[in-house]
Design a protein around this motif. Structure first.
Motif, PDB file in Angstrom:
ATOM      1  N   ARG A 126      50.404  75.903 120.444  1.00  0.00           N
ATOM      2  CA  ARG A 126      49.859  74.932 119.489  1.00  0.00           C
ATOM      3  C   ARG A 126      50.576  73.606 119.721  1.00  0.00           C
ATOM      4  N   THR A 127      49.834  72.569 120.036  1.00  0.00           N
ATOM      5  CA  THR A 127      50.496  71.301 120.324  1.00  0.00           C
ATOM      6  C   THR A 127      49.519  70.135 120.302  1.00  0.00           C
ATOM      7  N   LYS A 128      50.063  68.957 120.005  1.00  0.00           N
ATOM      8  CA  LYS A 128      49.345  67.699 120.211  1.00  0.00           C
ATOM      9  C   LYS A 128      49.761  67.057 121.532  1.00  0.00           C
ATOM     10  N   ARG A 129      50.743  67.660 122.194  1.00  0.00           N
ATOM     11  CA  ARG A 129      51.276  67.128 123.453  1.00  0.00           C
ATOM     12  C   ARG A 129      50.593  67.754 124.659  1.00  0.00           C
ATOM     13  N   ILE A 130      49.277  67.917 124.574  1.00  0.00           N
ATOM     14  CA  ILE A 130      48.547  68.563 125.657  1.00  0.00           C
ATOM     15  C   ILE A 130      48.579  67.726 126.942  1.00  0.00           C
ATOM     16  N   SER A 131      48.699  66.408 126.799  1.00  0.00           N
ATOM     17  CA  SER A 131      48.788  65.544 127.986  1.00  0.00           C
ATOM     18  C   SER A 131      50.012  65.897 128.815  1.00  0.00           C
ATOM     19  N   SER A 132      51.139  66.122 128.152  1.00  0.00           N
ATOM     20  CA  SER A 132      52.369  66.475 128.867  1.00  0.00           C
ATOM     21  C   SER A 132      52.228  67.811 129.582  1.00  0.00           C
ATOM     22  N   LEU A 133      51.567  68.781 128.912  1.00  0.00           N
ATOM     23  CA  LEU A 133      51.354  70.084 129.545  1.00  0.00           C
ATOM     24  C   LEU A 133      50.493  69.954 130.796  1.00  0.00           C
ATOM     25  N   LEU A 134      49.442  69.133 130.706  1.00  0.00           N
ATOM     26  CA  LEU A 134      48.548  68.949 131.845  1.00  0.00           C
ATOM     27  C   LEU A 134      49.243  68.216 132.990  1.00  0.00           C
ATOM     28  N   VAL A 135      50.037  67.218 132.661  1.00  0.00           N
ATOM     29  CA  VAL A 135      50.778  66.484 133.698  1.00  0.00           C
ATOM     30  C   VAL A 135      51.723  67.430 134.435  1.00  0.00           C
ATOM     31  N   THR A 136      52.440  68.247 133.694  1.00  0.00           N
ATOM     32  CA  THR A 136      53.368  69.205 134.304  1.00  0.00           C
ATOM     33  C   THR A 136      52.636  70.194 135.199  1.00  0.00           C
ATOM     34  N   GLU A 137      51.491  70.684 134.744  1.00  0.00           N
ATOM     35  CA  GLU A 137      50.731  71.669 135.526  1.00  0.00           C
ATOM     36  C   GLU A 137      50.105  71.035 136.756  1.00  0.00           C
ATOM     37  N   ILE A 138      49.618  69.815 136.625  1.00  0.00           N
ATOM     38  CA  ILE A 138      49.035  69.105 137.777  1.00  0.00           C
ATOM     39  C   ILE A 138      50.090  68.896 138.862  1.00  0.00           C
TER      40      ILE A 138
END
Length: 372
Positions: A68-80
């Motif tokens: 659960r997060t509003k920081r989905i951008s950070s998760l996507l950047v890390t995964e990319i």
């Protein structure tokens, strides 16, 4: 859907809750409900589900849980960057920001952290799949991107998303909602309840000895009750949401059952220490439809010997037999604790394992016979 492809598990619990205030309304009073013409004690489904989720998450494999997060951008950047190590963080963030804009997902930066306006509930696999999609569509301006992203987020759910559902509303025209495989009813007392008040005071330890006054005065409203609790699980839906992983589904239902039976909301726990376990449990496996037995208590239980639990258990058993006679078939499988049914009476450990084994066998047979 063919009836043979359906598979439901119903959970019925009779549980005595001692003086407590485990679930309060906006005024601090214990929640209640009017049922059968009398006031009942009530614990909301949200309250008990929170306690269940906490226990479930402690006991189940962490790898299968969502984030659960509003920081989905950070998760996507890390995964990319994990998928494409040569890409720097600035370029990855630019790709993610463009992707968010195309999807109509609003973000804002605060303290150098990019946050979405809505709270996302997402699985690790879904993050991975979105990252792959972003890399494969770097220059995408396709009008269908929202449809494609919605498809990606409608599969590969984590176990907690599949069980308890997800509500993510981005706009009037875009949401990533997921229906829950499990449903939990509001728990209500089987009998009439009147709230009581605990008046308390506190004294200053350093006050003079001749000071007889209290330094703090308060009141806590509470009640006590014997409750009927009900939950149901759509196992065939759970298996579908888990991409056909029947072993994982059976294990999840086992842990869900344990959490439903053993958990307790923590409201005013330090004040009342109300950690009780059920007086009786009935678990059934059905293929036609879930059946809630709350009707057994529409006429409130009355007692002549000072207790409600024994008569509540009797009324539950009587009502179940009435429903089986008049409306639906008896369940395919049934187990009970404390119900007085010697044939199906087990302890908790046996019940949980029996539910797991029976569901796994049923699901395996459904797959082998092509009834998925």
């Amino acid at each position: 859907m063919n009836e043979m492809t359906r598979l439901y598990v119903d959970f019925h619990v009779i549980q005595t809750v001692p003086p407590s205030c485990i679930n309060r309304d906006d005024t601090g009073s214990p929640k209640t409900a009017l049922y059968g013409g009398v006031r009942r004690a009530r614990v909301s489904s949200q309250s008990w589900k929170r306690a269940m989720r906490k226990m479930f998450n402690e006991d189940f494999q962490q790898a299968n849980f969502g984030i659960r997060t509003k920081r989905i951008s950070s998760l996507l950047v890390t995964e990319i960057r994990a998928l494409q190590p040569t890409m720097d963080e600035e370029e990855a963030l630019s790709l993610v920001e463009g992707f968010m804009k195309l999807c109509g997902i609003s973000t804002k930066k605060k303290n150098d952290v990019e946050k979405t306006n809505v709270l996302f509930f997402i699985s690790k696999t879904q993050i991975h799949n979105l990252a792959e999609y972003i890399l494969a569509h770097k220059n995408a301006k396709d009008k269908n991107i929202k449809k494609e992203v919605k498809k990606l987020l409608s599969q590969n759910h984590s176990i907690d998303i599949a069980l308890f559902g997800r509500m993510i509303v981005v706009s009037d025209k875009l949401n990533f909602n997921t229906d829950a495989s499990a449903q939990v009813a509001h728990s209500i007392s089987t009998h009439r309840v009147d709230n009581e008040y605990d008046y308390f005071t506190a004294i200053d330890d350093l006050a003079p000895e001749d000071n007889a006054g209290a330094d703090m005065i308060g009141v806590v409203e509470f009640n006590s009750s014997t409750m009927y609790r009900y939950a149901t699980m759509s196992v065939h839906t759970l298996v579908k949401e888990l991409n056909g992983e029947k072993e994982l589904a059976a294990a999840a239902v086992k842990e869900f059952a344990k959490a439903f039976i053993q958990s307790m909301p923590t409201g005013k726990q330090n004040t009342f220490a109300n950690r009780t376990l059920p007086d009786a449990v009935l678990v059934t496996v059905r293929r036609d439809q879930p059946v809630n037995f709350v009707g057994a208590f529409e006429s409130p239980v009355r007692t002549t010997d000072g207790g409600y639990a024994e008569r509540s258990i009797q009324k539950l058993a009587e009502y179940a037999n009435k429903i089986y006679t008049n409306y639906v078939d008896a369940p395919e499988h049934s187990w009970s604790i404390g119900m007085g049914d010697e044939q199906n009476n087990v302890n908790l450990k046996e019940l949980l394992q029996s539910v797991h084994d029976a569901l796994l066998e049923d699901l395996t047979n459904m797959v082998s016979s092509g009834q998925e």
